[in-house]
Design a protein around this motif. Structure first.
Motif, PDB file in Angstrom:
ATOM      1  N   ARG A  28       0.839  -1.203   0.000  1.00  0.00           N
ATOM      2  CA  ARG A  28       0.000   0.000   0.000  1.00  0.00           C
ATOM      3  C   ARG A  28       0.874   1.254   0.000  1.00  0.00           C
ATOM      4  NH1 ARG A  28      -1.977   3.405   4.048  1.00  0.00           N
ATOM      5  NH2 ARG A  28      -3.898   4.463   3.432  1.00  0.00           N
ATOM      6  N   SER A  29       1.925   1.259   0.820  1.00  0.00           N
ATOM      7  CA  SER A  29       2.818   2.412   0.881  1.00  0.00           C
ATOM      8  C   SER A  29       3.476   2.678  -0.462  1.00  0.00           C
ATOM      9  CB  SER A  29       3.902   2.195   1.949  1.00  0.00           C
ATOM     10  OG  SER A  29       3.327   2.077   3.225  1.00  0.00           O
ATOM     11  N   ARG A  30       3.978   1.619  -1.113  1.00  0.00           N
ATOM     12  CA  ARG A  30       4.608   1.789  -2.437  1.00  0.00           C
ATOM     13  C   ARG A  30       3.587   2.311  -3.449  1.00  0.00           C
ATOM     14  NH1 ARG A  30       7.590   0.361   0.861  1.00  0.00           N
ATOM     15  NH2 ARG A  30       7.530   2.616   1.068  1.00  0.00           N
ATOM     16  N   ALA A  39      -6.023  -2.276  -4.119  1.00  0.00           N
ATOM     17  CA  ALA A  39      -6.149  -3.012  -2.867  1.00  0.00           C
ATOM     18  C   ALA A  39      -5.136  -4.142  -2.822  1.00  0.00           C
ATOM     19  CB  ALA A  39      -7.558  -3.590  -2.736  1.00  0.00           C
ATOM     20  N   ALA A  40      -4.745  -4.497  -1.600  1.00  0.00           N
ATOM     21  CA  ALA A  40      -3.918  -5.676  -1.357  1.00  0.00           C
ATOM     22  C   ALA A  40      -4.693  -6.571  -0.395  1.00  0.00           C
ATOM     23  CB  ALA A  40      -2.569  -5.286  -0.763  1.00  0.00           C
ATOM     24  N   THR A  41      -4.947  -7.797  -0.810  1.00  0.00           N
ATOM     25  CA  THR A  41      -5.845  -8.689  -0.084  1.00  0.00           C
ATOM     26  C   THR A  41      -5.181 -10.020   0.207  1.00  0.00           C
ATOM     27  OG1 THR A  41      -7.664  -7.714  -1.371  1.00  0.00           O
ATOM     28  CG2 THR A  41      -8.155  -9.738  -0.172  1.00  0.00           C
ATOM     29  N   ASN A  42      -5.270 -10.485   1.461  1.00  0.00           N
ATOM     30  CA  ASN A  42      -4.812 -11.836   1.793  1.00  0.00           C
ATOM     31  C   ASN A  42      -5.798 -12.849   1.228  1.00  0.00           C
ATOM     32  OD1 ASN A  42      -2.499 -11.163   3.240  1.00  0.00           O
ATOM     33  ND2 ASN A  42      -3.522 -11.190   5.219  1.00  0.00           N
ATOM     34  N   GLU A  49      -3.208 -10.980  -3.089  1.00  0.00           N
ATOM     35  CA  GLU A  49      -3.648 -10.456  -4.379  1.00  0.00           C
ATOM     36  C   GLU A  49      -3.524  -8.940  -4.339  1.00  0.00           C
ATOM     37  OE1 GLU A  49      -7.398 -11.458  -7.023  1.00  0.00           O
ATOM     38  OE2 GLU A  49      -7.906  -9.993  -5.467  1.00  0.00           O
ATOM     39  N   VAL A  50      -2.785  -8.393  -5.285  1.00  0.00           N
ATOM     40  CA  VAL A  50      -2.605  -6.949  -5.406  1.00  0.00           C
ATOM     41  C   VAL A  50      -3.315  -6.491  -6.669  1.00  0.00           C
ATOM     42  CG1 VAL A  50      -0.938  -5.075  -5.661  1.00  0.00           C
ATOM     43  CG2 VAL A  50      -0.368  -7.068  -4.253  1.00  0.00           C
ATOM     44  N   GLY A  91      -8.438   5.478  -3.412  1.00  0.00           N
ATOM     45  CA  GLY A  91      -7.261   5.249  -2.586  1.00  0.00           C
ATOM     46  C   GLY A  91      -6.745   3.832  -2.751  1.00  0.00           C
ATOM     47  N   PHE A  92      -5.923   3.396  -1.800  1.00  0.00           N
ATOM     48  CA  PHE A  92      -5.365   2.042  -1.845  1.00  0.00           C
ATOM     49  C   PHE A  92      -5.568   1.425  -0.470  1.00  0.00           C
ATOM     50  CE2 PHE A  92      -2.585  -1.487  -2.357  1.00  0.00           C
ATOM     51  CZ  PHE A  92      -2.489  -1.687  -3.732  1.00  0.00           C
ATOM     52  N   VAL A  93      -6.224   0.280  -0.418  1.00  0.00           N
ATOM     53  CA  VAL A  93      -6.642  -0.295   0.862  1.00  0.00           C
ATOM     54  C   VAL A  93      -6.032  -1.679   1.083  1.00  0.00           C
ATOM     55  CG1 VAL A  93      -8.795   0.996   0.913  1.00  0.00           C
ATOM     56  CG2 VAL A  93      -8.765  -1.274  -0.149  1.00  0.00           C
ATOM     57  N   GLU A  94      -5.926  -2.026   2.350  1.00  0.00           N
ATOM     58  CA  GLU A  94      -5.569  -3.392   2.746  1.00  0.00           C
ATOM     59  C   GLU A  94      -6.856  -4.117   3.087  1.00  0.00           C
ATOM     60  OE1 GLU A  94      -2.435  -3.766   5.776  1.00  0.00           O
ATOM     61  OE2 GLU A  94      -2.175  -1.605   5.516  1.00  0.00           O
ATOM     62  N   ARG A  95      -6.988  -5.338   2.581  1.00  0.00           N
ATOM     63  CA  ARG A  95      -8.185  -6.125   2.884  1.00  0.00           C
ATOM     64  C   ARG A  95      -7.785  -7.429   3.535  1.00  0.00           C
ATOM     65  NH1 ARG A  95     -11.118  -5.342  -2.904  1.00  0.00           N
ATOM     66  NH2 ARG A  95     -11.962  -3.262  -2.563  1.00  0.00           N
TER      67      ARG A  95
END
Length: 95
Positions: A28-30, A39-42, A49-50, A91-95
Motif C-alpha cells: 500500500r505504501s509503495r 487493494a492488497a488482499t490476503n 492479491e494486489v 485510494g489504496f486499501v488493505e483487505r
C-alpha cells in the motif's frame, strides 16, 4: 504519451511468505507513493492479491517493487494479469 500513459488494471498474485509480515502495508505504501489506487488482499491459500489501477508505466513500477527483493517476508513468485481499469477504487486499501 501513447499507450504507456493509458489507465490499466494490474492484478498480481504474490506467492511466498507474504501474510502476517507487513506485506500488504508495504505494498500500500509503495502504491500510494507511485499514485496508484487499488487493494492488497490476503487470500485463503496464503497468497496476496494486489490490484492496482493507474498508468501502465506506474503499474509496472509497482510490479518491479513486488519482484524487487526489498519486500517484507519472502516473495517466491508473482503472476500478473493486465486488464482495463474498473475505476472502482478510492485510494489504496488493505483487505
Amino acid at each position: 504519451m501513447g499507450e504507456r500513459s493509458e489507465s490499466v488494471r494490474l492484478t498480481a498474485w504474490v506467492r511466498g511468505r507474504v501474510q502476517g509480515v507487513g506485506f500488504r502495508w508495504w505494498t500500500r505504501s509503495r502504491a500510494l507513493e507511485i499514485g496508484l489506487t487499488g487493494a492488497a488482499t490476503n487470500l485463503d491459500d496464503g497468497r496476496v492479491e494486489v490490484v492496482a489501477e493507474g498508468s501502465r508505466t506506474d503499474c509496472e513500477r509497482l510490479l518491479e517493487h513486488l519482484r524487487g527483493g526489498g519486500t517484507p517476508g519472502r516473495v517466491d513468485s508473482v503472476i500478473e494479469r493486465w486488464s482495463p481499469p474498473g475505476g472502482s477504487f478510492d485510494g489504496f486499501v488493505e483487505r
